[in-house]
Write a protein that holds these residues in place. Structure first.
Motif, PDB file in Angstrom:
ATOM      1  N   HIS A  24       0.872  -1.181   0.000  1.00  0.00           N
ATOM      2  CA  HIS A  24       0.000   0.000   0.000  1.00  0.00           C
ATOM      3  C   HIS A  24       0.902   1.222   0.000  1.00  0.00           C
ATOM      4  CE1 HIS A  24       0.875   0.396   4.283  1.00  0.00           C
ATOM      5  NE2 HIS A  24       0.612  -0.907   4.394  1.00  0.00           N
ATOM      6  N   TRP A  25       0.306   2.423  -0.146  1.00  0.00           N
ATOM      7  CA  TRP A  25       1.123   3.637  -0.256  1.00  0.00           C
ATOM      8  C   TRP A  25       1.938   3.905   0.994  1.00  0.00           C
ATOM      9  CZ3 TRP A  25       2.109   4.552  -4.889  1.00  0.00           C
ATOM     10  CH2 TRP A  25       1.140   4.445  -5.888  1.00  0.00           C
ATOM     11  N   ASN A  98      -3.306  -1.244   5.074  1.00  0.00           N
ATOM     12  CA  ASN A  98      -4.051  -1.784   3.927  1.00  0.00           C
ATOM     13  C   ASN A  98      -5.403  -1.115   3.716  1.00  0.00           C
ATOM     14  OD1 ASN A  98      -2.142  -3.581   2.980  1.00  0.00           O
ATOM     15  ND2 ASN A  98      -2.772  -5.164   4.444  1.00  0.00           N
ATOM     16  N   GLN A  99      -6.033  -0.587   4.777  1.00  0.00           N
ATOM     17  CA  GLN A  99      -7.339   0.050   4.638  1.00  0.00           C
ATOM     18  C   GLN A  99      -7.236   1.512   4.191  1.00  0.00           C
ATOM     19  OE1 GLN A  99      -6.771  -1.998   7.474  1.00  0.00           O
ATOM     20  NE2 GLN A  99      -7.760  -3.576   6.233  1.00  0.00           N
ATOM     21  N   SER A 100      -6.235   2.216   4.645  1.00  0.00           N
ATOM     22  CA  SER A 100      -6.105   3.632   4.338  1.00  0.00           C
ATOM     23  C   SER A 100      -4.626   4.005   4.365  1.00  0.00           C
ATOM     24  CB  SER A 100      -6.879   4.454   5.375  1.00  0.00           C
ATOM     25  OG  SER A 100      -6.696   5.828   5.131  1.00  0.00           O
ATOM     26  N   SER A 101      -4.122   4.526   3.240  1.00  0.00           N
ATOM     27  CA  SER A 101      -2.709   4.884   3.197  1.00  0.00           C
ATOM     28  C   SER A 101      -2.502   6.143   2.363  1.00  0.00           C
ATOM     29  CB  SER A 101      -1.885   3.731   2.629  1.00  0.00           C
ATOM     30  OG  SER A 101      -2.291   3.402   1.325  1.00  0.00           O
ATOM     31  N   ASN A 128      -3.099   8.325  -2.456  1.00  0.00           N
ATOM     32  CA  ASN A 128      -3.744   7.764  -1.274  1.00  0.00           C
ATOM     33  C   ASN A 128      -4.597   6.601  -1.723  1.00  0.00           C
ATOM     34  OD1 ASN A 128      -6.428   8.710  -1.945  1.00  0.00           O
ATOM     35  ND2 ASN A 128      -5.754  10.748  -1.312  1.00  0.00           N
ATOM     36  N   SER A 129      -5.231   5.943  -0.774  1.00  0.00           N
ATOM     37  CA  SER A 129      -6.017   4.759  -1.110  1.00  0.00           C
ATOM     38  C   SER A 129      -7.141   5.065  -2.082  1.00  0.00           C
ATOM     39  CB  SER A 129      -6.628   4.128   0.136  1.00  0.00           C
ATOM     40  OG  SER A 129      -5.989   4.483   1.296  1.00  0.00           O
TER      41      SER A 129
END
Length: 170
Positions: A24-25, A98-101, A128-129
């Protein structure tokens, strides 16, 4: 002598994925462009270039500067080819899971356009995500006179002061 590139542009809409796959980011080490982007908000040299398809070169940034210099993006409009050569990544900020990056990269490079002088520029990339955005803006480096020019200027001013003093004393 050709004129320097002025202004800047935004490039949005490009499909991007963090590298390596499955990351992820917040923990990515590179950027994989999966589709072209589109130019928008063209200013200065870039006025009238809105809506052009932009192709990208994938790159890594961990460690910083691992894959520089490289032609990061390029597009053509009419007979003019535009590009940006990434030369340095100055800073990196990453956070998330993994949910928010989120990730932000800032750096420098060289803007090129047929018929114009190569121009130093700054750039930023944020992702971002939910979405990703690239922004580029050109900024000319300040012209600093060489020491000999400054010496000649100083001597000229000194000579003018001496001449003025002599006239005043006569």
């Amino acid at each position: 002598m050709a004129a320097p590139i002025t202004g800047g542009l935004d490039i949005t809409g490009a499909g991007v994925q963090p590298v390596p796959p499955g990351s992820h980011w917040g923990n990515a080490t590179g950027v994989d462009f999966t589709s072209t982007g589109t130019t928008s908000n063209g200013q200065g040299t870039y006025v009238g270039t809105n809506g052009q398809a932009v192709t990208f070169t994938d790159f890594t940034f961990n460690p910083l500067n691992a894959s520089t210099p490289l032609v990061l993006w390029q597009f053509s409009m009419g007979m003019v080819n535009y590009s940006f050569e990434l030369t340095v990544i100055n800073s990196k900020f990453q956070t998330g899971n993994n949910q928010s990056s989120f990730m932000a990269l800032l750096g420098e490079g060289i803007l090129r356009a047929d018929g114009y002088e190569d121009t130093k520029a700054s750039w930023s990339f944020t992702a971002n995500s939910a979405q990703s955005q690239l922004s580029f803006s050109s900024s000319q480096a300040a012209v600093v006179p060489e020491p000999a020019t400054m010496s000649l200027l100083g001597l000229g001013l000194l000579g003018s002061a001496v001449a003025a003093r002599r006239r005043r004393n006569q």
